[in-house]
Write a protein that holds these residues in place. Structure first.
Motif, mmCIF file in Angstrom:
data_model
loop_
_atom_site.group_PDB
_atom_site.id
_atom_site.type_symbol
_atom_site.label_atom_id
_atom_site.label_comp_id
_atom_site.label_asym_id
_atom_site.label_seq_id
_atom_site.Cartn_x
_atom_site.Cartn_y
_atom_site.Cartn_z
ATOM 1 N N GLU A 12 0.812 -1.217 0.000
ATOM 2 C CA GLU A 12 0.000 0.000 0.000
ATOM 3 C C GLU A 12 0.843 1.263 0.000
ATOM 4 O OE1 GLU A 12 -3.044 -0.289 -0.518
ATOM 5 O OE2 GLU A 12 -3.588 -2.303 0.151
ATOM 6 N N ALA A 13 2.097 1.150 0.429
ATOM 7 C CA ALA A 13 3.032 2.281 0.468
ATOM 8 C C ALA A 13 4.392 1.724 0.855
ATOM 9 C CB ALA A 13 2.572 3.329 1.490
ATOM 10 N N ASP A 14 5.399 2.595 0.906
ATOM 11 C CA ASP A 14 6.710 2.156 1.372
ATOM 12 C C ASP A 14 6.569 1.503 2.740
ATOM 13 O OD1 ASP A 14 7.664 3.409 -0.877
ATOM 14 O OD2 ASP A 14 8.463 5.166 0.200
ATOM 15 N N ASP A 15 6.994 0.264 2.873
ATOM 16 C CA ASP A 15 7.024 -0.437 4.166
ATOM 17 C C ASP A 15 5.650 -0.667 4.778
ATOM 18 O OD1 ASP A 15 9.831 -0.671 4.222
ATOM 19 O OD2 ASP A 15 10.035 1.367 4.980
ATOM 20 N N ILE A 16 4.599 -0.581 3.983
ATOM 21 C CA ILE A 16 3.253 -0.873 4.483
ATOM 22 C C ILE A 16 2.604 -1.904 3.574
ATOM 23 C CG2 ILE A 16 0.939 0.011 4.961
ATOM 24 C CD1 ILE A 16 2.182 2.712 5.611
ATOM 25 N N VAL A 17 2.200 -3.023 4.153
ATOM 26 C CA VAL A 17 1.532 -4.070 3.407
ATOM 27 C C VAL A 17 0.165 -4.315 4.028
ATOM 28 C CG1 VAL A 17 2.474 -5.973 4.812
ATOM 29 C CG2 VAL A 17 1.797 -6.390 2.453
ATOM 30 N N SER A 18 -0.845 -4.535 3.185
ATOM 31 C CA SER A 18 -2.166 -4.890 3.704
ATOM 32 C C SER A 18 -2.370 -6.393 3.571
ATOM 33 C CB SER A 18 -3.272 -4.134 2.960
ATOM 34 O OG SER A 18 -3.360 -4.554 1.611
ATOM 35 N N ARG A 57 -18.771 -6.175 4.958
ATOM 36 C CA ARG A 57 -18.351 -7.461 4.385
ATOM 37 C C ARG A 57 -18.034 -8.444 5.512
ATOM 38 N NH1 ARG A 57 -14.103 -7.341 -0.419
ATOM 39 N NH2 ARG A 57 -14.512 -9.558 -0.073
ATOM 40 N N ARG A 58 -18.615 -9.621 5.428
ATOM 41 C CA ARG A 58 -18.400 -10.630 6.461
ATOM 42 C C ARG A 58 -17.520 -11.778 5.955
ATOM 43 N NH1 ARG A 58 -22.551 -10.690 10.231
ATOM 44 N NH2 ARG A 58 -21.312 -12.311 11.272
ATOM 45 N N ASP A 59 -17.041 -11.658 4.711
ATOM 46 C CA ASP A 59 -16.237 -12.752 4.157
ATOM 47 C C ASP A 59 -14.745 -12.561 4.379
ATOM 48 O OD1 ASP A 59 -16.312 -10.533 2.351
ATOM 49 O OD2 ASP A 59 -15.452 -11.831 0.799
ATOM 50 N N ALA A 60 -14.312 -11.351 4.760
ATOM 51 C CA ALA A 60 -12.880 -11.098 4.925
ATOM 52 C C ALA A 60 -12.664 -9.870 5.797
ATOM 53 C CB ALA A 60 -12.209 -10.908 3.567
ATOM 54 N N TRP A 61 -11.522 -9.846 6.446
ATOM 55 C CA TRP A 61 -11.060 -8.679 7.186
ATOM 56 C C TRP A 61 -9.788 -8.162 6.517
ATOM 57 C CZ3 TRP A 61 -11.169 -11.378 12.628
ATOM 58 C CH2 TRP A 61 -12.488 -11.426 13.089
ATOM 59 N N ARG A 62 -9.552 -6.855 6.645
ATOM 60 C CA ARG A 62 -8.320 -6.274 6.128
ATOM 61 C C ARG A 62 -7.613 -5.495 7.229
ATOM 62 N NH1 ARG A 62 -8.100 -1.693 1.424
ATOM 63 N NH2 ARG A 62 -8.913 -0.459 3.156
ATOM 64 N N VAL A 63 -6.306 -5.702 7.337
ATOM 65 C CA VAL A 63 -5.465 -4.893 8.208
ATOM 66 C C VAL A 63 -4.267 -4.426 7.389
ATOM 67 C CG1 VAL A 63 -6.150 -6.128 10.308
ATOM 68 C CG2 VAL A 63 -4.109 -6.868 9.052
ATOM 69 N N ALA A 64 -3.607 -3.388 7.870
ATOM 70 C CA ALA A 64 -2.382 -2.907 7.217
ATOM 71 C C ALA A 64 -1.283 -2.830 8.259
ATOM 72 C CB ALA A 64 -2.610 -1.539 6.578
ATOM 73 N N VAL A 65 -0.095 -3.249 7.871
ATOM 74 C CA VAL A 65 1.015 -3.378 8.821
ATOM 75 C C VAL A 65 2.219 -2.599 8.303
ATOM 76 C CG1 VAL A 65 2.553 -4.980 10.010
ATOM 77 C CG2 VAL A 65 0.170 -5.648 9.529
ATOM 78 N N TYR A 66 2.706 -1.713 9.131
ATOM 79 C CA TYR A 66 3.913 -0.939 8.835
ATOM 80 C C TYR A 66 5.128 -1.671 9.412
ATOM 81 C CZ TYR A 66 7.410 2.762 9.579
ATOM 82 O OH TYR A 66 8.570 3.505 9.612
#
Length: 310
Positions: A12-18, A57-66
């Motif tokens: 999603e950005a430098d050093d950030i992955v979802s 949405r109940r089929d998936a969750w999303r998080v983003a990690v730096y």
């Protein structure tokens, strides 16, 4: 807790992955509201990440990690160890940063702190409530979800530091329109700067989620005290410089710890009797004054005995 499978990994950005996480057998996931976070169980320990996808949405969750330089290893494991198809143990959603009804909102995000604000923006828009997002970062390439936010037009004010300098909070916050609720998430410096302006606002206007605990300026001296656990039927001695949570977990009476820093709210416990010495970074001033609950991972007691609903 449940095991979820990584359905998608995306930069999603430098050093950030979802991470998009789904139940391996396609079952529906628990519902959640904007501001909620989940625990990811990593080899380095439990880490909390805000849910930043679509609550409907109940089929998936999303998080983003730096990927945190010099961190404790959790974010590094996510970046280097997880792949599409990996299984991850994830806790149920908890919300210590709920979006409360208001006539209008100002959202302020710094870096990865934008993540809990994304579903809040969506909810405010669907409710027809006016909102603005002020989003700062070191540079555009380090700021996540810019393409996603682009559909909101000028309601999103992007302020990368290498182009604009530090966020001009005075221009945004002085003379704040009556009824505006301010939701802020970001690094300690940003949060502290926003709090400086809060002194002139009505009580309850500012809502904060922190990356790190607030420094305790003048904590009371640690002394030993007794804690009676009503539901467990036992009384435990809490030594000086040892947390209630540590003693309770060592006794095998509860397993509610997550951040162990007073920032995530997972160990919030009802106080039946006694006076807490609040040292957390979650409860509001009014909640602290009421003395009805406390975060047992960091907070202590100003009385000789505390009675908790545990």
């Amino acid at each position: 807790m449940t095991e979820l499978r990584v359905r998608q990994l995306r930069w999603e950005a430098d050093d950030i992955v979802s991470l998009t996480l789904a139940e391996p057998h396609g079952r529906r996931l628990p519902s959640w509201q904007p501001g909620a976070h989940v625990d990811l169980h990593t080899p380095a320990g439990v880490r909390q990440y805000s849910l930043c996808g679509n609550p409907r949405r109940r089929d998936a969750w999303r998080v983003a990690v730096y990927r945190e330089p010099g961190g404790r290893g959790g974010s590094q494991w996510v970046h280097d160890g997880l792949r599409v198809g990996s299984l991850v143990t994830v806790g149920a959603p908890r919300n210590a940063f709920p979006l409360l009804p208001a006539p209008r909102y100002l959202f302020i995000g710094g870096g990865i702190g934008v993540t809990p604000l994304l579903p809040m923006i969506d909810q405010a828009g669907r409710a027809g409530v006016p909102w603005t997002l002020l989003y700062g970062g070191r540079r555009r390439s380090s700021m996540a979800f810019l393409s996603e936010l682009g559909r909101y037009g000028d309601r999103v004010r992007l302020r990368p530091e290498d182009e604009y300098g530090r966020l001009d909070l005075a221009a945004e916050l002085d003379g704040l329109a009556e009824g505006t609720a301010v939701y802020c998430c970001g690094p300690p410096g940003l949060v502290a700067a926003v709090e400086e302006h809060d002194r002139s606002w009505p009580p309850g206007a500012l809502h904060i989620e922190r990356f790190a605990p607030v420094a305790q300026q003048h904590p009371l001296d640690d002394t030993a005290f007794d804690v009676q656990l009503v539901r467990s039927g036992v009384t435990l001695r809490i030594p000086a410089r040892t947390s209630i949570l540590d003693v309770v977990e060592r006794a095998g009476l509860a397993n509610v710890g997550s951040c162990y820093q007073g920032t995530c709210g997972s160990c919030e416990t009802k106080v039946v009797e006694g006076t807490p010495d609040h040292r957390d970074s979650v409860l509001s001033a009014d909640e602290r004054a009421s003395g009805t609950s406390m975060m047992i991972c960091v907070s202590r007691c100003t009385s000789s005995r505390l009675v908790l609903d545990l």
